[in-house]
Scaffold this motif. Structure first.
Motif, PDB file in Angstrom:
ATOM      1  N   TYR A  62      38.792  27.724  34.761  1.00  0.00           N
ATOM      2  CA  TYR A  62      38.581  28.558  33.581  1.00  0.00           C
ATOM      3  C   TYR A  62      37.368  29.452  33.784  1.00  0.00           C
ATOM      4  O   TYR A  62      36.486  29.138  34.581  1.00  0.00           O
ATOM      5  CB  TYR A  62      38.358  27.689  32.342  1.00  0.00           C
ATOM      6  CG  TYR A  62      39.599  26.972  31.917  1.00  0.00           C
ATOM      7  CD1 TYR A  62      40.459  27.524  30.970  1.00  0.00           C
ATOM      8  CD2 TYR A  62      39.945  25.729  32.471  1.00  0.00           C
ATOM      9  CE1 TYR A  62      41.617  26.869  30.588  1.00  0.00           C
ATOM     10  CE2 TYR A  62      41.096  25.079  32.091  1.00  0.00           C
ATOM     11  CZ  TYR A  62      41.926  25.654  31.144  1.00  0.00           C
ATOM     12  OH  TYR A  62      43.070  25.008  30.768  1.00  0.00           O
ATOM     13  N   ALA A  63      37.352  30.563  33.033  1.00  0.00           N
ATOM     14  CA  ALA A  63      36.205  31.470  33.029  1.00  0.00           C
ATOM     15  C   ALA A  63      35.731  31.636  31.603  1.00  0.00           C
ATOM     16  O   ALA A  63      36.521  31.746  30.669  1.00  0.00           O
ATOM     17  CB  ALA A  63      36.599  32.809  33.619  1.00  0.00           C
ATOM     18  N   VAL A 113      32.420  30.174  35.619  1.00  0.00           N
ATOM     19  CA  VAL A 113      33.701  29.573  35.987  1.00  0.00           C
ATOM     20  C   VAL A 113      33.490  28.073  36.161  1.00  0.00           C
ATOM     21  O   VAL A 113      32.411  27.618  36.533  1.00  0.00           O
ATOM     22  CB  VAL A 113      34.311  30.205  37.263  1.00  0.00           C
ATOM     23  CG1 VAL A 113      34.672  31.649  37.022  1.00  0.00           C
ATOM     24  CG2 VAL A 113      33.374  30.080  38.437  1.00  0.00           C
ATOM     25  N   GLN A 150      30.644  36.736  39.049  1.00  0.00           N
ATOM     26  CA  GLN A 150      31.006  38.050  38.507  1.00  0.00           C
ATOM     27  C   GLN A 150      30.716  38.156  37.008  1.00  0.00           C
ATOM     28  O   GLN A 150      31.565  38.545  36.215  1.00  0.00           O
ATOM     29  CB  GLN A 150      32.475  38.365  38.821  1.00  0.00           C
ATOM     30  CG  GLN A 150      32.747  38.461  40.295  1.00  0.00           C
ATOM     31  CD  GLN A 150      34.182  38.802  40.618  1.00  0.00           C
ATOM     32  OE1 GLN A 150      35.057  38.783  39.755  1.00  0.00           O
ATOM     33  NE2 GLN A 150      34.428  39.117  41.875  1.00  0.00           N
ATOM     34  N   ASP A 156      33.319  34.115  29.373  1.00  0.00           N
ATOM     35  CA  ASP A 156      32.660  35.414  29.486  1.00  0.00           C
ATOM     36  C   ASP A 156      31.685  35.693  28.356  1.00  0.00           C
ATOM     37  O   ASP A 156      31.256  36.817  28.175  1.00  0.00           O
ATOM     38  CB  ASP A 156      33.694  36.541  29.604  1.00  0.00           C
ATOM     39  CG  ASP A 156      34.609  36.641  28.402  1.00  0.00           C
ATOM     40  OD1 ASP A 156      34.431  35.868  27.440  1.00  0.00           O
ATOM     41  OD2 ASP A 156      35.502  37.493  28.435  1.00  0.00           O
ATOM     42  N   LYS A 196      30.445  35.976  34.789  1.00  0.00           N
ATOM     43  CA  LYS A 196      31.135  34.975  33.976  1.00  0.00           C
ATOM     44  C   LYS A 196      30.682  33.599  34.442  1.00  0.00           C
ATOM     45  O   LYS A 196      30.078  33.451  35.483  1.00  0.00           O
ATOM     46  CB  LYS A 196      32.655  35.094  34.138  1.00  0.00           C
ATOM     47  CG  LYS A 196      33.262  36.368  33.615  1.00  0.00           C
ATOM     48  CD  LYS A 196      34.746  36.389  33.875  1.00  0.00           C
ATOM     49  CE  LYS A 196      35.426  37.575  33.284  1.00  0.00           C
ATOM     50  NZ  LYS A 196      35.052  38.861  33.795  1.00  0.00           N
TER      51      LYS A 196
END
Length: 181
Positions: free
Chosen positions: A176-177, A168, A164, A179, A166
């Motif tokens: 964690y992500a 991860v 999405q 961005d 991001k």
């Protein structure tokens, strides 16, 4: 053809570059033991000349028409990333590399190409390479550190995924992500 990819004790890594699938390192029970191989649609071939004769590239990623590798087994330079010749993951130069903060004593654990940048994960930090031409004699790239006050990285490079828009990954105490930079 079905080729066995039994890689005890090292997990297989793979990347696509210019119509070739690169896989490695090949396990000790395989005909191509310890090698990186590529498949171009009809044959399985060994990459003949890696940057180091003792190299076991356990981390690699295609990015901006180069193949990037990190030696994880025998390396005295665990913070070094090598890259191939433009559009050819079978040709390597011993001078085509960059050291990513070798003074921190941490190995590179994973790479991912995402949104035009190559993200580089270590145990407690994340970096990124920006630029388009990776030529040691005429560098037009830069290495930068992701702002990361919690000193989060990953020991589990195989957990790093784009999701999405991001990135991860599994950190020491959770998922964690990331961005952006």
């Amino acid at each position: 053809y079905v080729y066995p990819i039994t890689l005890d004790p090292y997990p297989a890594k793979s990347a696509m570059l210019n119509g070739k699938l690169f896989i490695g390192p090949m396990g000790p029970t395989n005909t191509y033991a310890g090698s990186v191989v590529y498949y171009s649609g009809s044959n399985l071939n060994r990459v003949a000349a890696l940057p180091s004769t003792t190299m076991v590239p356990g981390v690699f990623e295609a990015h901006k028409n180069y193949l990037f590798m990190v030696d994880v087994k025998f390396s005295v330079t665990p913070s070094r990333i090598y890259w191939s010749t433009l559009l050819d993951g079978t040709l390597w130069s011993a001078t085509s590399y960059i050291d990513v903060n070798p003074g921190d004593g941490e190995a590179i654990t994973g790479l991912i190409s995402h949104n035009g940048l190559l993200y580089i994960f270590k145990y407690n930090s994340i970096y990124y390479l920006s630029g388009d031409v990776f030529d040691a004699s005429n560098p037009t790239y830069s290495l930068n550190k992701v702002i990361n006050p919690q000193k989060i990285g990953t020991y589990h490079g195989e957990s790093i995924r784009a999701f999405q828009n991001k990135i991860v990954f599994l950190g020491q105490d959770g998922i964690y992500a990331l961005d952006g930079v």
